[in-house]
Design a protein around this motif. Structure first.
Motif, PDB file in Angstrom:
ATOM      1  N   SER A   2      17.995   4.455 -10.155  1.00  0.00           N
ATOM      2  CA  SER A   2      17.963   3.368  -9.174  1.00  0.00           C
ATOM      3  C   SER A   2      16.929   2.316  -9.571  1.00  0.00           C
ATOM      4  O   SER A   2      15.906   2.625 -10.158  1.00  0.00           O
ATOM      5  CB  SER A   2      17.639   3.914  -7.790  1.00  0.00           C
ATOM      6  OG  SER A   2      16.347   4.462  -7.779  1.00  0.00           O
ATOM      7  N   LYS A   3      17.262   1.092  -9.260  1.00  0.00           N
ATOM      8  CA  LYS A   3      16.341  -0.004  -9.539  1.00  0.00           C
ATOM      9  C   LYS A   3      15.283  -0.080  -8.444  1.00  0.00           C
ATOM     10  O   LYS A   3      15.549   0.245  -7.293  1.00  0.00           O
ATOM     11  CB  LYS A   3      17.096  -1.333  -9.569  1.00  0.00           C
ATOM     12  CG  LYS A   3      18.020  -1.479 -10.741  1.00  0.00           C
ATOM     13  CD  LYS A   3      18.643  -2.854 -10.716  1.00  0.00           C
ATOM     14  CE  LYS A   3      19.566  -3.060 -11.881  1.00  0.00           C
ATOM     15  NZ  LYS A   3      20.167  -4.386 -11.893  1.00  0.00           N
ATOM     16  N   ARG A   4      14.105  -0.507  -8.827  1.00  0.00           N
ATOM     17  CA  ARG A   4      13.044  -0.711  -7.845  1.00  0.00           C
ATOM     18  C   ARG A   4      13.391  -1.948  -7.022  1.00  0.00           C
ATOM     19  O   ARG A   4      13.768  -2.980  -7.562  1.00  0.00           O
ATOM     20  CB  ARG A   4      11.709  -0.928  -8.549  1.00  0.00           C
ATOM     21  CG  ARG A   4      10.591  -1.106  -7.575  1.00  0.00           C
ATOM     22  CD  ARG A   4       9.258  -1.112  -8.282  1.00  0.00           C
ATOM     23  NE  ARG A   4       8.223  -1.204  -7.288  1.00  0.00           N
ATOM     24  CZ  ARG A   4       7.435  -2.245  -7.141  1.00  0.00           C
ATOM     25  NH1 ARG A   4       7.543  -3.276  -7.956  1.00  0.00           N
ATOM     26  NH2 ARG A   4       6.519  -2.267  -6.209  1.00  0.00           N
ATOM     27  N   LYS A   5      13.267  -1.825  -5.730  1.00  0.00           N
ATOM     28  CA  LYS A   5      13.568  -2.946  -4.853  1.00  0.00           C
ATOM     29  C   LYS A   5      12.332  -3.815  -4.699  1.00  0.00           C
ATOM     30  O   LYS A   5      11.223  -3.317  -4.603  1.00  0.00           O
ATOM     31  CB  LYS A   5      14.028  -2.442  -3.496  1.00  0.00           C
ATOM     32  CG  LYS A   5      15.297  -1.669  -3.606  1.00  0.00           C
ATOM     33  CD  LYS A   5      15.813  -1.246  -2.275  1.00  0.00           C
ATOM     34  CE  LYS A   5      16.996  -0.399  -2.554  1.00  0.00           C
ATOM     35  NZ  LYS A   5      17.981  -0.191  -1.719  1.00  0.00           N
ATOM     36  N   ASN A   6      12.559  -5.119  -4.708  1.00  0.00           N
ATOM     37  CA  ASN A   6      11.469  -6.049  -4.469  1.00  0.00           C
ATOM     38  C   ASN A   6      11.373  -6.307  -2.976  1.00  0.00           C
ATOM     39  O   ASN A   6      12.307  -6.820  -2.371  1.00  0.00           O
ATOM     40  CB  ASN A   6      11.700  -7.369  -5.209  1.00  0.00           C
ATOM     41  CG  ASN A   6      11.529  -7.210  -6.695  1.00  0.00           C
ATOM     42  OD1 ASN A   6      10.707  -6.429  -7.148  1.00  0.00           O
ATOM     43  ND2 ASN A   6      12.307  -7.931  -7.457  1.00  0.00           N
ATOM     44  N   ILE A   7      10.267  -5.932  -2.428  1.00  0.00           N
ATOM     45  CA  ILE A   7      10.041  -6.096  -0.994  1.00  0.00           C
ATOM     46  C   ILE A   7       8.795  -6.943  -0.808  1.00  0.00           C
ATOM     47  O   ILE A   7       7.736  -6.643  -1.365  1.00  0.00           O
ATOM     48  CB  ILE A   7       9.841  -4.737  -0.300  1.00  0.00           C
ATOM     49  CG1 ILE A   7      11.077  -3.864  -0.486  1.00  0.00           C
ATOM     50  CG2 ILE A   7       9.501  -4.930   1.178  1.00  0.00           C
ATOM     51  CD1 ILE A   7      10.887  -2.436  -0.038  1.00  0.00           C
ATOM     52  N   SER A   8       8.930  -8.008  -0.037  1.00  0.00           N
ATOM     53  CA  SER A   8       7.788  -8.838   0.327  1.00  0.00           C
ATOM     54  C   SER A   8       7.572  -8.706   1.821  1.00  0.00           C
ATOM     55  O   SER A   8       8.521  -8.740   2.596  1.00  0.00           O
ATOM     56  CB  SER A   8       8.047 -10.308  -0.009  1.00  0.00           C
ATOM     57  OG  SER A   8       8.134 -10.491  -1.390  1.00  0.00           O
ATOM     58  N   MET A  32       7.800   3.591   0.163  1.00  0.00           N
ATOM     59  CA  MET A  32       8.330   2.521  -0.672  1.00  0.00           C
ATOM     60  C   MET A  32       7.379   1.332  -0.551  1.00  0.00           C
ATOM     61  O   MET A  32       7.340   0.660   0.476  1.00  0.00           O
ATOM     62  CB  MET A  32       9.739   2.110  -0.237  1.00  0.00           C
ATOM     63  CG  MET A  32      10.341   1.066  -1.148  1.00  0.00           C
ATOM     64  SD  MET A  32      12.035   0.665  -0.721  1.00  0.00           S
ATOM     65  CE  MET A  32      12.876   2.061  -1.423  1.00  0.00           C
ATOM     66  N   PRO A  34       5.686  -2.287  -1.057  1.00  0.00           N
ATOM     67  CA  PRO A  34       6.183  -3.652  -1.244  1.00  0.00           C
ATOM     68  C   PRO A  34       5.678  -4.235  -2.564  1.00  0.00           C
ATOM     69  O   PRO A  34       4.643  -3.813  -3.086  1.00  0.00           O
ATOM     70  CB  PRO A  34       5.591  -4.408  -0.057  1.00  0.00           C
ATOM     71  CG  PRO A  34       4.378  -3.635   0.308  1.00  0.00           C
ATOM     72  CD  PRO A  34       4.679  -2.201  -0.019  1.00  0.00           C
ATOM     73  N   SER A  35       6.406  -5.206  -3.079  1.00  0.00           N
ATOM     74  CA  SER A  35       5.987  -5.919  -4.286  1.00  0.00           C
ATOM     75  C   SER A  35       4.789  -6.803  -3.983  1.00  0.00           C
ATOM     76  O   SER A  35       3.929  -7.013  -4.837  1.00  0.00           O
ATOM     77  CB  SER A  35       7.120  -6.792  -4.809  1.00  0.00           C
ATOM     78  OG  SER A  35       8.259  -6.013  -5.048  1.00  0.00           O
TER      79      SER A  35
END
Length: 80
Positions: A2-8, A32, A34-35
């Motif tokens: 799975s790809k890492r999700k970009n979370i702001s 999880m 956040p970026s």
């Protein structure tokens, strides 16, 4: 894989140092991560940023010169 999700996460605040500390600790405790975490200080007068930026060094702190309200804080460009 799975790809890492970009979370702001954008957190507007005004004179809420005590609640902001709880909020930021909650963000840190997430599984999880956040970026980026942005805190938009809406011209607080209670040293909101001064107290917390020492502990949360990875947070992007944006200080407004005047309180523009919730919607204004949410529309601030993080590079401003």
């Amino acid at each position: 894989m799975s790809k890492r999700k970009n979370i702001s996460i954008c957190i507007p605040t005004f004179n809420r140092a005590n609640l902001l500390a709880v909020t930021l600790q909650s963000v840190v405790n997430q599984t999880m991560r956040p970026s980026e975490v942005l805190v938009i200080d809406n011209a607080s007068t209670d040293n909101t940023v001064v107290e917390l930026e020492k502990k949360y060094k990875k947070v992007i702190w944006v200080a407004q010169e005047k309180n523009g309200g919730f919607s204004c804080a949410n529309n601030v460009d993080r590079k401003s």
